[in-house]
Design a protein around this motif. Structure first.
Motif, PDB file in Angstrom:
ATOM      1  N   MET A   1     -27.202  31.847 -30.742  1.00 22.14           N
ATOM      2  CA  MET A   1     -26.179  31.397 -31.646  1.00 22.14           C
ATOM      3  C   MET A   1     -24.932  32.271 -31.504  1.00 22.14           C
ATOM      4  SD  MET A   1     -26.243  31.060 -35.795  1.00 22.14           S
ATOM      5  CE  MET A   1     -27.571  29.894 -35.767  1.00 22.14           C
ATOM      6  N   VAL A   2     -25.124  33.571 -31.428  1.00 21.84           N
ATOM      7  CA  VAL A   2     -23.982  34.475 -31.296  1.00 21.84           C
ATOM      8  C   VAL A   2     -23.203  34.166 -30.020  1.00 21.84           C
ATOM      9  CG1 VAL A   2     -23.307  36.895 -30.986  1.00 21.84           C
ATOM     10  CG2 VAL A   2     -25.027  36.287 -32.685  1.00 21.84           C
ATOM     11  N   ASP A   3     -23.898  33.961 -28.927  1.00 22.72           N
ATOM     12  CA  ASP A   3     -23.220  33.640 -27.666  1.00 22.72           C
ATOM     13  C   ASP A   3     -22.433  32.342 -27.772  1.00 22.72           C
ATOM     14  OD1 ASP A   3     -24.165  35.915 -26.403  1.00 22.72           O
ATOM     15  OD2 ASP A   3     -25.901  34.901 -25.527  1.00 22.72           O
ATOM     16  N   THR A   4     -22.997  31.341 -28.413  1.00 24.26           N
ATOM     17  CA  THR A   4     -22.316  30.061 -28.562  1.00 24.26           C
ATOM     18  C   THR A   4     -21.029  30.218 -29.364  1.00 24.26           C
ATOM     19  OG1 THR A   4     -24.419  28.880 -28.466  1.00 24.26           O
ATOM     20  CG2 THR A   4     -22.563  27.687 -29.421  1.00 24.26           C
ATOM     21  N   VAL A   5     -21.083  30.978 -30.435  1.00 27.04           N
ATOM     22  CA  VAL A   5     -19.898  31.199 -31.268  1.00 27.04           C
ATOM     23  C   VAL A   5     -18.840  31.971 -30.485  1.00 27.04           C
ATOM     24  CG1 VAL A   5     -19.023  32.310 -33.360  1.00 27.04           C
ATOM     25  CG2 VAL A   5     -21.203  31.087 -33.416  1.00 27.04           C
ATOM     26  N   ARG A   6     -19.259  32.997 -29.776  1.00 23.82           N
ATOM     27  CA  ARG A   6     -18.304  33.787 -28.986  1.00 23.82           C
ATOM     28  C   ARG A   6     -17.687  32.951 -27.859  1.00 23.82           C
ATOM     29  NH1 ARG A   6     -21.717  39.352 -29.056  1.00 23.82           N
ATOM     30  NH2 ARG A   6     -20.883  40.104 -31.039  1.00 23.82           N
ATOM     31  N   GLN A   7     -18.489  32.100 -27.226  1.00 18.75           N
ATOM     32  CA  GLN A   7     -17.962  31.244 -26.165  1.00 18.75           C
ATOM     33  C   GLN A   7     -16.942  30.249 -26.716  1.00 18.75           C
ATOM     34  OE1 GLN A   7     -21.440  29.523 -24.356  1.00 18.75           O
ATOM     35  NE2 GLN A   7     -22.006  31.424 -23.319  1.00 18.75           N
ATOM     36  N   ALA A   8     -17.051  29.920 -27.992  1.00 17.68           N
ATOM     37  CA  ALA A   8     -16.080  29.034 -28.628  1.00 17.68           C
ATOM     38  C   ALA A   8     -14.796  29.777 -28.979  1.00 17.68           C
ATOM     39  CB  ALA A   8     -16.691  28.405 -29.883  1.00 17.68           C
TER      40      ALA A   8
ATOM     41  N   TYR B   1     -14.577  32.679 -31.089  1.00 21.40           N
ATOM     42  CA  TYR B   1     -14.530  33.253 -32.430  1.00 21.40           C
ATOM     43  C   TYR B   1     -15.222  34.603 -32.474  1.00 21.40           C
ATOM     44  CZ  TYR B   1     -13.267  28.483 -33.559  1.00 21.40           C
ATOM     45  OH  TYR B   1     -12.652  27.266 -33.581  1.00 21.40           O
ATOM     46  N   SER B   2     -14.760  35.467 -33.384  1.00 20.81           N
ATOM     47  CA  SER B   2     -15.380  36.772 -33.609  1.00 20.81           C
ATOM     48  C   SER B   2     -16.635  36.584 -34.451  1.00 20.81           C
ATOM     49  CB  SER B   2     -14.424  37.690 -34.354  1.00 20.81           C
ATOM     50  OG  SER B   2     -13.266  37.907 -33.603  1.00 20.81           O
ATOM     51  N   VAL B   3     -17.641  37.415 -34.177  1.00 21.82           N
ATOM     52  CA  VAL B   3     -18.926  37.307 -34.868  1.00 21.82           C
ATOM     53  C   VAL B   3     -19.291  38.658 -35.478  1.00 21.82           C
ATOM     54  CG1 VAL B   3     -21.392  36.860 -34.578  1.00 21.82           C
ATOM     55  CG2 VAL B   3     -19.736  35.563 -33.251  1.00 21.82           C
ATOM     56  N   VAL B   4     -19.800  38.616 -36.707  1.00 23.63           N
ATOM     57  CA  VAL B   4     -20.344  39.798 -37.364  1.00 23.63           C
ATOM     58  C   VAL B   4     -21.738  39.432 -37.857  1.00 23.63           C
ATOM     59  CG1 VAL B   4     -20.108  41.386 -39.315  1.00 23.63           C
ATOM     60  CG2 VAL B   4     -18.072  40.589 -38.113  1.00 23.63           C
ATOM     61  N   LEU B   5     -22.726  40.258 -37.548  1.00 25.55           N
ATOM     62  CA  LEU B   5     -24.088  40.038 -38.038  1.00 25.55           C
ATOM     63  C   LEU B   5     -24.299  40.896 -39.277  1.00 25.55           C
ATOM     64  CD1 LEU B   5     -26.082  40.121 -34.688  1.00 25.55           C
ATOM     65  CD2 LEU B   5     -25.271  38.122 -35.949  1.00 25.55           C
TER      66      LEU B   5
ATOM     67  N   LEU C   1     -17.580  24.297 -34.141  1.00 21.90           N
ATOM     68  CA  LEU C   1     -18.934  24.852 -34.040  1.00 21.90           C
ATOM     69  C   LEU C   1     -19.992  23.772 -34.253  1.00 21.90           C
ATOM     70  CD1 LEU C   1     -18.325  28.245 -35.859  1.00 21.90           C
ATOM     71  CD2 LEU C   1     -18.565  27.841 -33.392  1.00 21.90           C
ATOM     72  N   ARG C   2     -19.722  22.830 -35.135  1.00 21.27           N
ATOM     73  CA  ARG C   2     -20.660  21.701 -35.310  1.00 21.27           C
ATOM     74  C   ARG C   2     -20.751  20.872 -34.033  1.00 21.27           C
ATOM     75  NH1 ARG C   2     -18.195  21.354 -40.787  1.00 21.27           N
ATOM     76  NH2 ARG C   2     -19.792  22.128 -42.214  1.00 21.27           N
ATOM     77  N   ALA C   3     -19.631  20.721 -33.355  1.00 17.46           N
ATOM     78  CA  ALA C   3     -19.611  19.962 -32.100  1.00 17.46           C
ATOM     79  C   ALA C   3     -20.464  20.644 -31.035  1.00 17.46           C
ATOM     80  CB  ALA C   3     -18.179  19.801 -31.598  1.00 17.46           C
ATOM     81  N   ARG C   4     -20.670  21.943 -31.178  1.00 16.97           N
ATOM     82  CA  ARG C   4     -21.531  22.693 -30.253  1.00 16.97           C
ATOM     83  C   ARG C   4     -22.980  22.722 -30.722  1.00 16.97           C
ATOM     84  NH1 ARG C   4     -18.932  26.407 -26.615  1.00 16.97           N
ATOM     85  NH2 ARG C   4     -16.682  26.084 -26.657  1.00 16.97           N
ATOM     86  N   GLY C   5     -23.280  21.967 -31.786  1.00 20.08           N
ATOM     87  CA  GLY C   5     -24.653  21.837 -32.241  1.00 20.08           C
ATOM     88  C   GLY C   5     -25.095  22.875 -33.257  1.00 20.08           C
ATOM     89  N   LEU C   6     -24.151  23.619 -33.836  1.00 20.95           N
ATOM     90  CA  LEU C   6     -24.521  24.644 -34.810  1.00 20.95           C
ATOM     91  C   LEU C   6     -24.400  24.103 -36.227  1.00 20.95           C
ATOM     92  CD1 LEU C   6     -22.689  27.723 -33.253  1.00 20.95           C
ATOM     93  CD2 LEU C   6     -25.105  27.101 -33.051  1.00 20.95           C
TER      94      LEU C   6
END
Length: 49
Positions: free
Chosen positions: A1-8, A10-14, A38-43
């Protein structure tokens, strides 16, 4: 999930909270566009403001 968000692009914080690891995205200029992208990427997206 983190990789998908970053590839889109966007910055990610866990954040660990109550035994769960939450993936937070932001800061964002346009949360609605980001959520749609992000929904379009299946998240699954939960917008918190």
């Amino acid at each position: 999930m983190v990789d998908t968000v970053r590839q889109a692009g966007y910055s990610v914080v866990l954040v660990e909270e109550g035994g769960l690891v939450k993936v937070r995205v932001g800061p964002l200029d346009d949360a609605s566009s980001a959520a749609a992208a992000l929904r379009a990427r299946g998240l699954e997206v939960l917008e918190v403001r």
